[in-house]
Design a protein around this motif. Structure first.
Motif, PDB file in Angstrom:
ATOM      1  N   TYR A  50      -6.350  -1.828   5.834  1.00  0.00           N
ATOM      2  CA  TYR A  50      -5.080  -1.930   6.556  1.00  0.00           C
ATOM      3  C   TYR A  50      -5.378  -2.127   8.031  1.00  0.00           C
ATOM      4  O   TYR A  50      -6.043  -1.302   8.656  1.00  0.00           O
ATOM      5  CB  TYR A  50      -4.268  -0.654   6.312  1.00  0.00           C
ATOM      6  CG  TYR A  50      -2.871  -0.683   6.863  1.00  0.00           C
ATOM      7  CD1 TYR A  50      -2.019  -1.746   6.596  1.00  0.00           C
ATOM      8  CD2 TYR A  50      -2.385   0.365   7.634  1.00  0.00           C
ATOM      9  CE1 TYR A  50      -0.727  -1.763   7.090  1.00  0.00           C
ATOM     10  CE2 TYR A  50      -1.092   0.362   8.132  1.00  0.00           C
ATOM     11  CZ  TYR A  50      -0.269  -0.714   7.851  1.00  0.00           C
ATOM     12  OH  TYR A  50       1.008  -0.724   8.346  1.00  0.00           O
ATOM     13  N   ARG A 109      -4.558   3.774  -1.142  1.00  0.00           N
ATOM     14  CA  ARG A 109      -4.764   3.185   0.187  1.00  0.00           C
ATOM     15  C   ARG A 109      -6.233   3.116   0.574  1.00  0.00           C
ATOM     16  O   ARG A 109      -6.608   2.323   1.418  1.00  0.00           O
ATOM     17  CB  ARG A 109      -3.987   3.984   1.232  1.00  0.00           C
ATOM     18  CG  ARG A 109      -2.508   3.795   1.084  1.00  0.00           C
ATOM     19  CD  ARG A 109      -1.749   4.536   2.156  1.00  0.00           C
ATOM     20  NE  ARG A 109      -0.387   4.782   1.688  1.00  0.00           N
ATOM     21  CZ  ARG A 109       0.206   5.957   1.749  1.00  0.00           C
ATOM     22  NH1 ARG A 109      -0.418   6.990   2.270  1.00  0.00           N
ATOM     23  NH2 ARG A 109       1.437   6.087   1.300  1.00  0.00           N
ATOM     24  N   ARG A 110      -7.052   3.987  -0.017  1.00  0.00           N
ATOM     25  CA  ARG A 110      -8.481   3.906   0.295  1.00  0.00           C
ATOM     26  C   ARG A 110      -9.084   2.648  -0.297  1.00  0.00           C
ATOM     27  O   ARG A 110     -10.191   2.257   0.043  1.00  0.00           O
ATOM     28  CB  ARG A 110      -9.207   5.148  -0.231  1.00  0.00           C
ATOM     29  CG  ARG A 110      -8.841   6.375   0.588  1.00  0.00           C
ATOM     30  CD  ARG A 110      -9.373   7.661   0.034  1.00  0.00           C
ATOM     31  NE  ARG A 110      -8.541   8.764   0.550  1.00  0.00           N
ATOM     32  CZ  ARG A 110      -8.614   9.999   0.137  1.00  0.00           C
ATOM     33  NH1 ARG A 110      -9.489  10.333  -0.797  1.00  0.00           N
ATOM     34  NH2 ARG A 110      -7.829  10.926   0.637  1.00  0.00           N
ATOM     35  N   ASN A 125       0.824  -1.212   0.000  1.00  0.00           N
ATOM     36  CA  ASN A 125       0.000   0.000   0.000  1.00  0.00           C
ATOM     37  C   ASN A 125       0.858   1.261   0.000  1.00  0.00           C
ATOM     38  O   ASN A 125       0.372   2.354   0.240  1.00  0.00           O
ATOM     39  CB  ASN A 125      -1.007   0.000   1.153  1.00  0.00           C
ATOM     40  CG  ASN A 125      -0.350   0.103   2.524  1.00  0.00           C
ATOM     41  OD1 ASN A 125       0.867   0.145   2.646  1.00  0.00           O
ATOM     42  ND2 ASN A 125      -1.157   0.147   3.555  1.00  0.00           N
ATOM     43  N   VAL A 164     -13.088   5.873   5.974  1.00  0.00           N
ATOM     44  CA  VAL A 164     -12.773   5.705   4.553  1.00  0.00           C
ATOM     45  C   VAL A 164     -14.004   5.956   3.668  1.00  0.00           C
ATOM     46  O   VAL A 164     -13.912   6.714   2.700  1.00  0.00           O
ATOM     47  CB  VAL A 164     -12.141   4.326   4.288  1.00  0.00           C
ATOM     48  CG1 VAL A 164     -11.825   4.171   2.818  1.00  0.00           C
ATOM     49  CG2 VAL A 164     -10.870   4.173   5.114  1.00  0.00           C
ATOM     50  N   ILE A 216      -7.376  -0.235  -0.180  1.00  0.00           N
ATOM     51  CA  ILE A 216      -6.706  -1.357   0.472  1.00  0.00           C
ATOM     52  C   ILE A 216      -6.959  -1.267   1.973  1.00  0.00           C
ATOM     53  O   ILE A 216      -6.617  -0.270   2.597  1.00  0.00           O
ATOM     54  CB  ILE A 216      -5.181  -1.309   0.210  1.00  0.00           C
ATOM     55  CG1 ILE A 216      -4.899  -1.358  -1.292  1.00  0.00           C
ATOM     56  CG2 ILE A 216      -4.484  -2.451   0.919  1.00  0.00           C
ATOM     57  CD1 ILE A 216      -3.425  -1.260  -1.640  1.00  0.00           C
ATOM     58  N   ASP A 253      -2.522   8.085  -1.528  1.00  0.00           N
ATOM     59  CA  ASP A 253      -3.693   8.235  -0.671  1.00  0.00           C
ATOM     60  C   ASP A 253      -4.919   7.564  -1.294  1.00  0.00           C
ATOM     61  O   ASP A 253      -5.680   6.876  -0.622  1.00  0.00           O
ATOM     62  CB  ASP A 253      -3.984   9.724  -0.398  1.00  0.00           C
ATOM     63  CG  ASP A 253      -2.913  10.334   0.504  1.00  0.00           C
ATOM     64  OD1 ASP A 253      -2.234   9.558   1.205  1.00  0.00           O
ATOM     65  OD2 ASP A 253      -2.753  11.557   0.485  1.00  0.00           O
TER      66      ASP A 253
END
Lengths: 393, 273
Positions: free
Chosen positions: A102, A97-98, A71, A122, A100, A94
């Motif tokens: 975590y 990552r939204r 990520n 998110v 994925i 950014d």
């Protein structure tokens, strides 16, 4: 709810739903300035959609660095990262990552935000409508086994460690990401809670079929949770990448064999799951039922115990017939020490749980914590006997 | 699924073991601030009693002309207001400088400048206040704004240091969790780091304010006015009534400002901590 539960003789094996995407790492390298050896040295790894892949290896071997490069919390020095058909190496991190999930140790919940706010982060960043976010929060709390009514407006410090970790998982799943990255997610909780959370994760994964990459230092956890395990050595060199069974049966190197540990029979305990046993049906009674009636049914079925279920069909206690016959109606008392395991629990877990309880067995939970049956010490001993005979013969 | 209300809700027994009963919402109120509301109520009462005692004394004391003039309502009021404006203006400037600077110095790019800046701020506070006032006055001249400059230099450190300590005290895993879920660096700063650092930062601001109220008494030496004038006149003319009045009023003002700061801290404290 009060009759003897029909328990399937074989574990149900429906075609697994897959909502994940494959991950492909190509010649990924991470060098830190001032270090002569790269932390991650030219790693190429394919992870299939919907699989749970466990990263194990000694500390400092680069497994966490590799995870964080997926990520891009850590930017690779060179190499490509693919998610599904997309090359995400140069995407806005950014935004990436939204998509994925975590999960970190102890959940990493924001202490100044309520459970609902934490989970909704998110989706709100993605611009979901308020109504949709609210619905999603309740759905997720339900998925991780927390009553939305009771938990959505709490602050993290009002939750136990295990509950915080569940909320952490719910938060990671909030926007329904195809990929879930977990960094030693269950490292900070006590062994019993850890086992419960692992069971929970197996159940959730069974429902959702995400692609999960999970770093752990606990090889038993890797065997239990992983469809495949990657064993790393220093520099994130992949020593072996295979199913738990294959790694246990044929460790690629002496190093892996050492890491895996010894004891063929005991290994079998970690590999065999409760759902592969023929679970015993058991007499159940609901809260408020007539006690004498429950005793009569149990006697007829030849049971010495009755499993008490609450309104939602979840087991809450497991009294002996002697205890039940002293009561008029079935009480709503919750037995805090009730031995429970999940269908995905290993025999090892089940044995641990039983040894800590007085009933000589454990209640097995199925979907959404409903009763799936009972497993006893005798059944586990039988299973061990059978494997030994198979190995011998 | 918890042990909290087992009979009302169905409780999966499995959870009962992994979830040691957490506190119910609402029970944490007493635990949020040590001392809680009691301390917040006692302090203004003390200030009110002190003020009342002073006013009663002032109304009944037999005073010389000089004393009466210095302790006249209008003069007193002017001195107190002047003192307060010295405090408030310099505090505002300190906050405007120190908070952004403190935030900037915790960003990865500027982190290596931290020791240098803290060193400079330390000099400002370690230098004797009176020396600082006089030195600045010989350079910038006497008056209100020189006093402000001196006060700002003198009280920048607590705010700066508490801003940095507050932000550095935020669990780095929370920052990582925020970045890991796709929050931008700015979003993490405003939604995670600053709210969590808030209590420590506010404590720094309160420390600075109280420090300023006390230090502003020195303004009289460089013609800055304030309640220090009373004390100074009292010393010079050996008029104990002026000296003590000035000291008492400064102390009451400091206590009042400290109380206001505590109220703000109490109210602004993020819930859930």
């Amino acid at each position: 709810m009060s009759e003897t539960l029909p328990v399937p003789s074989a574990p149900p094996a429906p075609a697994r739903r897959v909502s994940g995407v494959p991950i492909r790492l190509e010649h990924v390298t991470k060098r830190y300035p001032g270090q002569d050896r790269p932390a991650v040295d030219d790693v190429t790894l394919d992870i299939a959609a919907g699989e749970t892949v466990m990263f194990v290896g000694p500390s400092g071997c680069g497994k966490t660095t590799l995870l964080k490069m997926i990520n891009r919390l850590i930017e690779p020095t060179s190499g490509r990262i693919h998610l599904g058909d997309e090359d995400v190496t140069n995407q806005d991190p950014d935004r990436l990552r939204r998509r994925i999930g975590y999960v970190i140790q102890a959940g990493g919940l924001f202490p100044h935000m309520m459970v609902a706010t934490n989970i909704g982060m998110v989706p709100r960043m993605l611009g979901w409508e308020k109504q949709r976010v609210t619905e999603r929060i309740d759905e997720l709390l339900d998925l991780v086994g927390l009553d939305p009514e009771q938990y959505r407006d709490r602050y993290p410090k009002e939750l136990s460690g295990g509950q915080q970790q569940r909320v952490g998982v719910a938060r990671a799943l909030a926007a329904d990401p195809p990929v879930l990255l977990m960094d030693e997610p269950f490292g900070a909780v006590d062994p019993i809670t850890r086992q419960r959370l692992q069971d929970e994760l197996l159940r959730i994964q069974d429902e959702l079929g995400k692609t999960i990459v999970c770093v752990t230092h606990d090889f038993d956890e890797a065997v239990k949770l992983g469809d495949r395990i990657v064993v790393f050595d220093v520099g994130a060199r992949i020593v072996q990448y295979d199913t738990p069974e294959a790694i246990l049966a044929a460790p690629a190197e002496e190093y892996v064999a050492d890491f895996v540990g010894a004891g063929a029979t005991l290994k079998q305990l970690t590999l065999t799951r409760v759902n592969s046993l023929h679970l015993r049906p058991v007499t159940t009674a609901s809260v408020g039922d007539d006690a004498a009636d429950a005793v009569a049914r149990a006697r007829a079925a030849g049971d010495d115990f009755v499993v008490v279920l609450d309104r939602r069909g979840r087991p809450i206690s497991w009294p002996t017939l002697a205890e039940v016959s002293r009561m008029a109606a079935i009480p709503a008392t919750v037995d805090e020490k009730l031995p429970v395991v999940g269908l995905g629990s290993t025999l090892n877990d089940a044995l641990d749980t039983m040894l800590a309880a007085s009933q000589g067995g454990a209640v097995v939970l199925g979907r959404r914590d409903s009763l799936a049956g009972v497993v006893t010490i005798e059944m586990i001993m039988d299973a061990i006997q059978r494997t030994r005979q198979e190995t011998a013969g | 699924m918890t042990t909290a209300t087992p009979s009302a809700r169905g409780v999966a027994a499995g959870d009962a073991r992994d979830e040691a009963a957490p506190a119910q919402p609402g029970t944490e109120a007493a635990g949020t601030a040590p001392g809680g509301w009691r301390a917040l109520v006692v302090q203004p009462l003390l200030v009110a009693v002190g003020l009342l005692a002073f006013l009663l004394w002032r109304a009944n004391a037999t005073l010389t002309d000089t004393e009466a003039r210095q302790l006249g309502t209008a003069t007193l009021w002017d001195s107190a207001l002047r003192h307060l404006s010295l405090t408030v203006v310099s505090a505002a400037i300190v906050l405007l400088i120190s908070i952004p600077l403190g935030i900037a110095l915790t960003r990865p790019a500027l982190r290596r400048l931290t020791p240098a800046v803290i060193g400079v701020a330390n000099v400002g506070q370690a230098a004797p206040a009176i020396g600082l006032f006089v030195l600045l006055a010989t350079w910038l001249g006497f008056g209100f704004w020189t006093t402000i400059v001196a006060l700002v230099v003198y009280s920048a450190l607590p705010v700066l240091r508490n801003t940095m300590v507050g932000i550095q005290g935020v669990d780095p895993r929370l920052v990582e969790a925020g970045r890991g879920m796709g929050m931008s660096g700015t979003a993490v700063l405003f939604r995670v780091e600053l709210p969590l650092a808030g209590p420590v930062m506010l404590a720094g601001a309160r420390t600075a304010l109280v420090l300023l109220v006390g230090t502003a008494t020195l303004a009289t030496f460089i013609n800055g006015g304030g309640l220090g004038v009373l004390i100074n006149t009292g010393i010079t003319l050996s008029l104990n009534s002026l000296l003590i009045s000035g000291a008492v009023l400064v102390a009451l003002l400091a206590l009042a400002v400290d109380w206001l700061g505590r109220v703000v801290e109490h109210v602004a404290r993020p819930k859930g901590l």
